[in-house]
Design a protein around this motif. Sequence first.
Motif: not given
Length: 401
Positions: A240-255
């Motif tokens: 779950l930690d890895r999922i949260r980290t990967a999704s956070t980075r992707s959302l930052q890059e997307l924004r």
Amino acid sequence: MAERSSVPSAGPVGGGRRAGHVAPWVVDALLGAAVALALALLIATGSGGAKQPDAVAYLFAAGFGALMLLRRRMPRTVLVLSVLGVFAYYTLDYSPIGVAVPMLGALFSAAEAGLMLWSTGSAFVVFAVSMFYRVYDGGEAIGHLLGYESVSNIALFAAAIALGYSVRARRLRAAQQVEIARLTEAQIAREAELRMQSERERLSRELHDTLGHTMSVISLQAGVGAEAVGHDDRTVSDALDRIRTASTRSLQELRSMVRILRSASDRDETRSILSLSAVQELVDAAEGAGIEVTTDITATPSELSAPVDAAAYRVIQESITNVVRHADATRAQVHVGIHDGRLHISVTDNGRGSAAGVDARGGYGMAGMSERVRLLGGSLTTRSSAGAGFTVEATIPARLP
């Protein structure tokens, strides 16, 4: 109907006269006054002729001068009336005033308007007729007429025609240079637009690849966590930690990049965004990704050519995007100003300044920016040092020639 000359206007492009530029009618009025005064002086001091100077003789002088007021709009008519005026004056047998002085302004105007056949033909007719009657009258020595008189009149005629032709040639050359500069700027703008579109497509592919990779990681970790549910809570927590980290980075890059990709769908929107006036949107996107950005922008879009304005925006855009994606930075500074007619751009961050950081931020995007800046007559450089951040600097002429 007025006779329009094809000679381009000597005034500045876009309307309005430059400060200190004399109005054409003032020049024509001064030329007309000079012609009238010169002829009046010749009439008053001349000798010979069956009739003494009277009001009609001076009216001829005023008429030759008044024709100069029409020389720009009706050069052919002014030339014909000048020839007829010379013949009419001598028909009335007034004192001689020569044949060159009354014709100089008309010959110059016709040559300036591109009527070279008319000007040379008129000069030949006036010269030939005057020489015929003077030889026929027999009042002067043939040697004097064919020597001094002929050479001086031909020289004056040739000088007036040559001067008019040179003025026309200079104006045509200036107009051609303006057109060449306009076409060059339009070509540069088209090339810049094509490069921008290519870079958007590249950015779209990179974003697609990044998100695809991230979703694969999320899917993999979700499968690992699902299999460990009820058996190994630590494994579930790590997944779950890895999922949260990967999704956070992707959302930052997307924004940070969604505004750039969205602008490609609307040409008018692209034009409004590709400007220094839209830098604040880049700053907002970077701050949404956790980067504190300070700006010092003293240049305005109105001081720049359109391709330069767009290129400046793209340099800042690419630099800030690289800070968000690769720098591991917390702060960035943007400086933009004009000095000595050149636009200076600097983007500095406090992130990684190592060789690895240079490699990560020196790919196709920055290479494309360097090429665009070079095409506009400028230069782009980067510098980095371990622990000292990364700096992008560009210098571009503020106004294209």
